[in-house]
Design a protein around this motif. Structure first.
Motif, PDB file in Angstrom:
ATOM      1  N   ASP A   4      78.235  53.547 -42.049  1.00 24.55           N
ATOM      2  CA  ASP A   4      77.133  54.498 -42.182  1.00 24.55           C
ATOM      3  C   ASP A   4      77.295  55.260 -43.501  1.00 24.55           C
ATOM      4  OD1 ASP A   4      75.571  56.913 -42.023  1.00 24.55           O
ATOM      5  OD2 ASP A   4      75.517  56.699 -39.844  1.00 24.55           O
ATOM      6  N   ARG A   6      76.374  58.092 -44.386  1.00 24.07           N
ATOM      7  CA  ARG A   6      76.728  59.506 -44.187  1.00 24.07           C
ATOM      8  C   ARG A   6      78.235  59.650 -44.016  1.00 24.07           C
ATOM      9  NH1 ARG A   6      72.694  60.346 -39.319  1.00 24.07           N
ATOM     10  NH2 ARG A   6      73.643  58.329 -38.957  1.00 24.07           N
ATOM     11  N   VAL A   7      78.842  58.704 -43.310  1.00 23.54           N
ATOM     12  CA  VAL A   7      80.292  58.733 -43.118  1.00 23.54           C
ATOM     13  C   VAL A   7      80.986  58.489 -44.451  1.00 23.54           C
ATOM     14  CG1 VAL A   7      82.242  57.613 -41.974  1.00 23.54           C
ATOM     15  CG2 VAL A   7      80.117  58.016 -40.709  1.00 23.54           C
ATOM     16  N   CYS A  27      89.445  51.035 -38.470  1.00 21.25           N
ATOM     17  CA  CYS A  27      88.381  51.760 -39.181  1.00 21.25           C
ATOM     18  C   CYS A  27      88.690  51.939 -40.663  1.00 21.25           C
ATOM     19  CB  CYS A  27      88.152  53.115 -38.520  1.00 21.25           C
ATOM     20  SG  CYS A  27      87.570  52.982 -36.826  1.00 21.25           S
ATOM     21  N   VAL A  30      86.184  52.151 -43.714  1.00 23.89           N
ATOM     22  CA  VAL A  30      85.537  53.395 -44.136  1.00 23.89           C
ATOM     23  C   VAL A  30      86.132  53.853 -45.464  1.00 23.89           C
ATOM     24  CG1 VAL A  30      85.283  55.844 -43.570  1.00 23.89           C
ATOM     25  CG2 VAL A  30      84.931  54.119 -41.813  1.00 23.89           C
TER      26      VAL A  30
END
Length: 72
Positions: A4, A6-7, A27, A30
């Motif tokens: 995402d 935004r992340v 994760c 990210v």
């Protein structure tokens, strides 16, 4: 799976503001999406018990100043 945006923005800002960052190995994409080096000071990639222990110590310092050393 795409990260995402935004992340990605939040993690990038955390890095630039010298905040501690912890992610579980699943994760870690990210970090890559936010152009954050996984081995940078104050960045933790570990399973939850270890990540929590390391993060707790870093949060006590408020910022990870070693990330951007001052040259004199």
């Amino acid at each position: 799976t795409p990260v995402d945006p935004r992340v990605t923005k939040i993690v990038g800002e955390m890095f630039r503001h010298c905040k501690a960052i912890a992610v579980v190995p699943d994760c870690a994409t990210v970090l890559e999406a936010a152009s954050v080096p996984a081995k940078a000071p104050g960045v933790i990639v570990a399973d939850p018990p270890e990540a929590l222990a390391d993060l707790t110590g870093l949060l006590a310092e408020h910022r990870v100043w070693e990330r951007f050393p001052v040259s004199r």
